[in-house]
Design a protein around this motif. Sequence first.
Motif, PDB file in Angstrom:
ATOM      1  N   ASP A  80       1.074  -1.283   0.154  1.00  0.00           N
ATOM      2  CA  ASP A  80      -0.100  -0.066   0.098  1.00  0.00           C
ATOM      3  C   ASP A  80       0.761   1.073   0.088  1.00  0.00           C
ATOM      4  N   VAL A  81       0.613   2.085  -0.845  1.00  0.00           N
ATOM      5  CA  VAL A  81       2.163   3.536  -0.878  1.00  0.00           C
ATOM      6  C   VAL A  81       0.751   4.420  -1.367  1.00  0.00           C
ATOM      7  N   ASP A  82       0.976   5.701  -0.709  1.00  0.00           N
ATOM      8  CA  ASP A  82       0.500   6.910  -0.890  1.00  0.00           C
ATOM      9  C   ASP A  82       1.776   7.702  -2.080  1.00  0.00           C
ATOM     10  N   PHE A  83       0.372   8.329  -2.900  1.00  0.00           N
ATOM     11  CA  PHE A  83       1.877   8.603  -4.364  1.00  0.00           C
ATOM     12  C   PHE A  83       0.979   9.781  -4.350  1.00  0.00           C
ATOM     13  N   SER A  84       0.094  10.376  -3.348  1.00  0.00           N
ATOM     14  CA  SER A  84      -0.075  12.155  -3.153  1.00  0.00           C
ATOM     15  C   SER A  84       0.939  13.437  -2.986  1.00  0.00           C
ATOM     16  N   ALA A  85       1.559  12.628  -2.439  1.00  0.00           N
ATOM     17  CA  ALA A  85       2.892  13.901  -2.521  1.00  0.00           C
ATOM     18  C   ALA A  85       4.337  14.594  -3.663  1.00  0.00           C
ATOM     19  N   VAL A  86       3.264  12.819  -4.621  1.00  0.00           N
ATOM     20  CA  VAL A  86       5.131  12.896  -5.282  1.00  0.00           C
ATOM     21  C   VAL A  86       4.658  13.974  -5.947  1.00  0.00           C
ATOM     22  N   PRO A  87       5.739  15.199  -6.734  1.00  0.00           N
ATOM     23  CA  PRO A  87       5.337  16.505  -7.744  1.00  0.00           C
ATOM     24  C   PRO A  87       5.062  15.889  -9.203  1.00  0.00           C
ATOM     25  N   VAL A  88       4.286  16.357  -9.529  1.00  0.00           N
ATOM     26  CA  VAL A  88       4.013  16.395 -10.714  1.00  0.00           C
ATOM     27  C   VAL A  88       3.697  17.877 -12.100  1.00  0.00           C
ATOM     28  N   ASP A  89       4.958  17.581 -13.073  1.00  0.00           N
ATOM     29  CA  ASP A  89       4.930  18.863 -14.127  1.00  0.00           C
ATOM     30  C   ASP A  89       3.510  18.803 -14.704  1.00  0.00           C
ATOM     31  N   LEU A  90       2.406  19.174 -14.467  1.00  0.00           N
ATOM     32  CA  LEU A  90       1.706  19.236 -15.364  1.00  0.00           C
ATOM     33  C   LEU A  90       1.108  20.727 -16.698  1.00  0.00           C
ATOM     34  N   ALA A  91       2.800  20.509 -17.341  1.00  0.00           N
ATOM     35  CA  ALA A  91       2.591  22.250 -17.808  1.00  0.00           C
ATOM     36  C   ALA A  91       1.534  21.945 -19.101  1.00  0.00           C
ATOM     37  N   GLY A  92       0.429  22.723 -19.626  1.00  0.00           N
ATOM     38  CA  GLY A  92       0.053  22.642 -21.220  1.00  0.00           C
ATOM     39  C   GLY A  92      -1.197  22.085 -20.371  1.00  0.00           C
ATOM     40  N   VAL A  93      -1.330  20.997 -19.569  1.00  0.00           N
ATOM     41  CA  VAL A  93      -2.943  20.847 -19.374  1.00  0.00           C
ATOM     42  C   VAL A  93      -3.707  21.854 -19.011  1.00  0.00           C
ATOM     43  N   ASP A  94      -5.037  21.433 -19.987  1.00  0.00           N
ATOM     44  CA  ASP A  94      -6.181  22.352 -19.623  1.00  0.00           C
ATOM     45  C   ASP A  94      -6.712  21.952 -18.012  1.00  0.00           C
ATOM     46  N   ASP A  95      -7.327  23.387 -17.798  1.00  0.00           N
ATOM     47  CA  ASP A  95      -8.447  24.006 -16.483  1.00  0.00           C
ATOM     48  C   ASP A  95      -9.292  22.323 -16.082  1.00  0.00           C
ATOM     49  N   PHE A  96      -9.815  21.709 -16.935  1.00  0.00           N
ATOM     50  CA  PHE A  96     -10.879  20.942 -16.651  1.00  0.00           C
ATOM     51  C   PHE A  96      -9.524  19.204 -16.388  1.00  0.00           C
ATOM     52  N   ARG A  97      -8.940  18.997 -16.723  1.00  0.00           N
ATOM     53  CA  ARG A  97      -8.353  17.870 -17.104  1.00  0.00           C
ATOM     54  C   ARG A  97      -7.239  17.869 -15.416  1.00  0.00           C
ATOM     55  N   LEU A  98      -6.939  19.309 -15.097  1.00  0.00           N
ATOM     56  CA  LEU A  98      -6.546  19.494 -14.590  1.00  0.00           C
ATOM     57  C   LEU A  98      -7.273  19.658 -12.889  1.00  0.00           C
ATOM     58  N   ALA A  99      -8.348  19.793 -13.410  1.00  0.00           N
ATOM     59  CA  ALA A  99      -9.571  19.454 -11.714  1.00  0.00           C
ATOM     60  C   ALA A  99      -9.329  17.770 -12.006  1.00  0.00           C
ATOM     61  N   ILE A 100      -9.917  17.272 -12.830  1.00  0.00           N
ATOM     62  CA  ILE A 100      -9.899  16.417 -12.643  1.00  0.00           C
ATOM     63  C   ILE A 100      -9.083  15.265 -12.134  1.00  0.00           C
ATOM     64  N   TYR A 101      -7.708  15.752 -12.344  1.00  0.00           N
ATOM     65  CA  TYR A 101      -6.546  15.051 -11.979  1.00  0.00           C
ATOM     66  C   TYR A 101      -6.442  15.544 -10.070  1.00  0.00           C
ATOM     67  N   ASP A 102      -6.416  16.110 -10.269  1.00  0.00           N
ATOM     68  CA  ASP A 102      -6.738  17.098  -8.886  1.00  0.00           C
ATOM     69  C   ASP A 102      -7.549  15.554  -7.738  1.00  0.00           C
ATOM     70  N   ALA A 103      -8.674  15.210  -8.072  1.00  0.00           N
ATOM     71  CA  ALA A 103      -9.943  14.731  -7.442  1.00  0.00           C
ATOM     72  C   ALA A 103      -9.720  13.937  -7.460  1.00  0.00           C
ATOM     73  N   ALA A 104      -8.819  12.854  -8.556  1.00  0.00           N
ATOM     74  CA  ALA A 104      -9.058  11.200  -8.671  1.00  0.00           C
ATOM     75  C   ALA A 104      -7.065  11.315  -7.562  1.00  0.00           C
ATOM     76  N   ARG A 105      -6.688  12.255  -7.272  1.00  0.00           N
ATOM     77  CA  ARG A 105      -5.430  12.244  -6.712  1.00  0.00           C
ATOM     78  C   ARG A 105      -5.943  11.678  -4.897  1.00  0.00           C
ATOM     79  N   LYS A 106      -6.691  12.688  -4.963  1.00  0.00           N
ATOM     80  CA  LYS A 106      -7.152  12.650  -3.207  1.00  0.00           C
ATOM     81  C   LYS A 106      -8.059  10.926  -3.477  1.00  0.00           C
ATOM     82  N   LEU A 107      -8.049   9.892  -3.800  1.00  0.00           N
ATOM     83  CA  LEU A 107      -8.600   8.977  -3.783  1.00  0.00           C
ATOM     84  C   LEU A 107      -6.631   8.280  -2.908  1.00  0.00           C
ATOM     85  N   ALA A 108      -7.746   7.371  -2.634  1.00  0.00           N
ATOM     86  CA  ALA A 108      -6.600   6.448  -1.444  1.00  0.00           C
ATOM     87  C   ALA A 108      -6.674   4.546  -2.074  1.00  0.00           C
TER      88      ALA A 108
END
Length: 191
Positions: A80-108
């Motif tokens: 069981d590994v928690d990857f939520s603190a890994v820094p990601v560089d999402l340069a060029g990703v639109d606001d909709f995808r950023l919101a979806i990705y941010d919500a997904a990262r909260k899943l344990a």
Amino acid sequence: MQTSSHAVAGHAVFETALGFMGIAWSEAGLTRLCLPQRNRDAVERRLLRHAGIAGQAARPEPQWVTELIASIKAYAAGEDVDFSAVPVDLAGVDDFRLAIYDAARKLAFGETTTYGELARRAGHAGLARETGAALGANPVPLIIPCHRILAAGGKIGGFSAPGGSTTKEKMLAMEGVRVGPPPSAQVSFGF
């Protein structure tokens, strides 16, 4: 999540209990993650298809990259590994995808939701199909755990990684999540 534009600073291909995986990173964070494949060359080719990765001089891995590779290997071994603190560089990703990705990262680890529910959590209720498309374009699966998002009714849904929905189902099974009928035989992890 970092969203400024950064050139790729390095990449690595490494063997895990599930097969060969690869990552690429910039000064700001992880830019790409390739899920398991049977051989090193296949992963290397996938990484090289992405701009800015080919022809770089080898540089030492930053400490966070060394730790990330160890964490990915631990995950592949069933931990069981928690990857939520890994820094990601999402340069060029639109606001909709950023919101979806941010919500997904909260899943344990072992936690799932549906595309529709994830869209709602991200502030975009009613956009389940668009959420699925955004997750299909996810450059860093596992870190942004798109495998934890299911179709309506608890069905497996799609998965754009090598092996498709079979890979998604295997990753979920590693996390203790069973989707669909009970397995009739022991699960094989040959991605």
